[in-house]
Design an enzyme around this catalytic site. Structure first.
Site, PDB file in Angstrom:
ATOM      1  N   GLU A 158       0.829  -1.211   0.000  1.00 48.18           N
ATOM      2  CA  GLU A 158       0.000   0.000   0.000  1.00 48.18           C
ATOM      3  C   GLU A 158       0.865   1.262   0.000  1.00 48.18           C
ATOM      4  O   GLU A 158       0.619   2.210   0.752  1.00 48.18           O
ATOM      5  CB  GLU A 158      -0.951  -0.001   1.200  1.00 48.18           C
ATOM      6  CG  GLU A 158      -2.054  -1.042   1.097  1.00 48.18           C
ATOM      7  CD  GLU A 158      -3.167  -0.836   2.104  1.00 48.18           C
ATOM      8  OE1 GLU A 158      -4.324  -1.106   1.770  1.00 48.18           O
ATOM      9  OE2 GLU A 158      -2.871  -0.392   3.236  1.00 48.18           O
ATOM     10  N   GLU A 232      -6.475  -7.608  -0.652  1.00 48.01           N
ATOM     11  CA  GLU A 232      -7.000  -7.576   0.711  1.00 48.01           C
ATOM     12  C   GLU A 232      -8.509  -7.365   0.627  1.00 48.01           C
ATOM     13  O   GLU A 232      -8.986  -6.243   0.522  1.00 48.01           O
ATOM     14  CB  GLU A 232      -6.341  -6.473   1.548  1.00 48.01           C
ATOM     15  CG  GLU A 232      -4.877  -6.730   1.846  1.00 48.01           C
ATOM     16  CD  GLU A 232      -4.288  -5.723   2.819  1.00 48.01           C
ATOM     17  OE1 GLU A 232      -5.075  -4.982   3.456  1.00 48.01           O
ATOM     18  OE2 GLU A 232      -3.053  -5.666   2.930  1.00 48.01           O
TER      19      GLU A 232
END
Length: 584
Positions: A158, A232
């Protein structure tokens, strides 16, 4: 294992179209004796892949000291995954977030006062390159290109939520390749961050838990060709101290999964099995207010903290069965549980009188030193200095990271909490030469955002009535081992930071949950194994005790209570967890 390839149409496994059905399972959050059980249950839910982060801070606790055995034996975990017929998505960081202490970055990086983490800072890059050069060679035999289970490796984590420094991602990808990683690479970002966090030539994936169709559309707009994947898929969430236990409706999560799979996308459940932040390993968030994460990482996942299937296990397996073969075996039953009521903790020793059997070498310094300057990762630091005069006074502490218990001549006078933005305390100094002690707890380094530069202990000057206090003794208390504590039988209930010890008998070990009703705040160990933190503010009200840490016959429970135990000084092992009230 077959080879994974990526082309304009999607994933190919040995040349045939393939969908990744994966679930998060962090080996470092699960007792190693339970890895095989959790992996088998992943296959039984219909998964063909598992995903794991790799925590740099555990594998390299000190520069040049690299660990990969016992609970950190990643090759053994990969062997077990392969034996179960599961592929592996490996996410080695160096930064992992994961609600893990410091996002997995080792604390010793922060001994450099102005280092810039997750950047092209040469000091950071040197450390990262050295980490990969130690981590990756033992893992190369596990790449699918040589018959192993690891089919793809993630670059950072991320990154778009943190920076747009593409050169840093390029450096990390080049280092992975230079160290021998020849399977596909991928990045993951939340949809709004794809433009900042993606790396040209590397598969981009997205993270989300709802609004599946628009989020997949955002991924497709960013990446017109290739596979769609949610790395995710948030089917639950983590908890923080002082809030509610977070749950997510299984039916709604299954509907989102159905929508995702109907679109032809691949998925990685975050999490399939969350596990536990044993010891001091939980992370924290700091968006203008510091919020530490609890010990449990149950995550309201398909397998609960003890590895038992939840409602989501069945709901997700039913959805997966619409799109892929699912094993015909039944849903695994709940495992056996153990109960032992009324464990008496009869032996005690005050922490302040036993610190020299617990800590490293005390360091004398003009001003307080941080944990990182003391070479310490987790636990506590005891700071002490002598006060010059008696009388009422105002104590001001420039930086408390994260919770300081304040004592005068060993008697408690107050608490300063970072979470409450507390920096000052009115007190009365009883005499000239009184000893001021501050027991400072690291409640978890920040794991997300710019706050990852999170140094612990006392991080600034300390003043009394406006005058700097100098001449400090700084004693690290990492509590990595409790050997040598001079326990003694005590009738009275001690007040203040105290270790309490008791024993209990077990006929046959099984999973159980430690309940400390009436206790206030602290940590617990069973047979020397660190269960984690407890805190009466909740929501979590029990600690998971894995069966493998117990033994037939006599077992030992040690509790460090930082304030006051209840009068009876007893604890219970019960067959059920109590993770606290939900918002509903």
């Amino acid at each position: 294992m077959p080879l994974l390839h990526i082309d304009d149409t999607g994933f190919l496994l040995d040349g045939k179209p393939h969908r990744l059905l994966s679930g998060g399972l962090h080996y470092f959050r699960v007792h190693p004796d339970q890895w095989a059980d959790r992996l088998r249950k992943a296959r039984l839910m219909g998964l063909n892949t598992v995903e794991t982060y790799v925590p740099w801070n555990l594998h390299e606790p000190r520069p040049g000291t690299f660990l990969m055995d016992g609970a950190l034996d990643l090759p053994a975990f990969l062997d077990l995954a392969a034996q179960e017929g599961l592929q592996v998505l490996l996410r080695p960081g160096p930064y992992i977030c994961g609600e893990w202490e410091g996002g997995g970055l080792p604390s010793w990086l922060l001994a450099e006062p102005d280092i810039r983490l997750r950047s092209q800072d040469p000091r950071y890059l040197t450390a990262v390159d050295d980490y990969f050069e130690h981590l990756l060679p033992p893992l190369l035999p596990y790449l699918s290109t040589v018959g192993g289970p690891v089919i793809a490796v993630q670059v950072e984590n991320e990154f778009g939520a943190y920076s747009d420094e593409t050169a840093h991602l390029e450096h990390l990808a080049a280092t992975l390749r230079r160290c021998g990683v020849d399977v596909p690479l991928f990045t993951c970002d939340q949809p709004a961050d794809l433009g900042r966090g993606a790396l040209p030539g590397v598969l981009a994936t997205a993270n989300f838990g709802s609004r599946t169709t628009p989020n997949l559309a955002a991924l497709r707009a960013h990446q017109p060709d290739g596979p769609l994947m949610c790395t995710e898929f948030w089917i639950g969430w983590f908890d923080r101290w002082g809030a509610h236990h977070v749950v997510r409706d299984a039916t709604h999560a299954a509907q989102e999964l159905d929508e995702l799979l109907a679109a032809g996308a691949s998925v990685n459940f975050y999490m399939f099995h969350g596990g536990t932040n044993f010891g001091f390993t939980n992370g924290a968030n700091d968006k203008h207010t510091y919020r530490p994460t609890v010990t449990s990482y149950d995550y309201d996942a398909p397998l609960d903290e003890a590895g038992d299937p939840t409602e989501k296990f069945t709901a997700f397996r039913d959805v997966i069965a619409k799109y892929a073969p699912v094993p015909a075996e039944p849903v695994p039953p709940r495992g056996p549980k153990l109960a032992v009521e009324g464990i008496a903790l009869t032996d005690s020793v005050p922490l302040l009188s036993a610190v020299h059997t617990l800590g490293g070498a005390a360091v004398r310094s003009y001003r307080p030193r941080t944990m990182e300057q003391l070479g310490q990762d987790f636990g506590f630091v005891l700071y002490e200095t002598v006060l010059p005069a008696a009388g009422p006074a105002l104590l001001e502490v420039e930086g408390v990271r994260d919770r300081a218990q304040v004592f005068l001549d060993g008697l408690p006078v107050g608490v300063l909490e970072r979470e409450n933005h507390e920096r000052a305390l009115a007190l009365t100094v009883p005499r000239p030469g009184a000893l001021l002690s501050l027991l400072v707890e690291n409640q978890g380094r920040v794991n997300y955002g710019p706050g990852i530069h999170d140094r612990k202990g006392l991080t600034g000057d300390v003043r009394l009535d406006g005058t700097d206090l100098t001449g400090w003794t700084c004693l690290p208390l990492p509590l990595t081992g409790l050997e040598g504590l001079p326990f003694a039988r005590t009738a009275a209930t001690p007040v203040g930071p105290t270790f309490h010890r008791g024993t209990f008998d077990v006929a046959e070990p099984a999973d159980t949950f430690l309940h400390l009703d009436g206790w206030t705040k602290g940590n617990a160990w069973v047979n020397g194994f660190p269960l984690g933190r407890y805190w009466s503010r909740g929501p979590q009200r029990s600690l998971y005790v894995p069966a493998p840490v117990l033994r037939p016959g006599r077992n030992e429970l040690v509790v460090l209570e930082l304030h006051a135990a209840h009068l009876a000084r007893t604890a219970d092992l019960r067959e059920y967890a109590d993770l606290g009230p939900t918002e509903d």
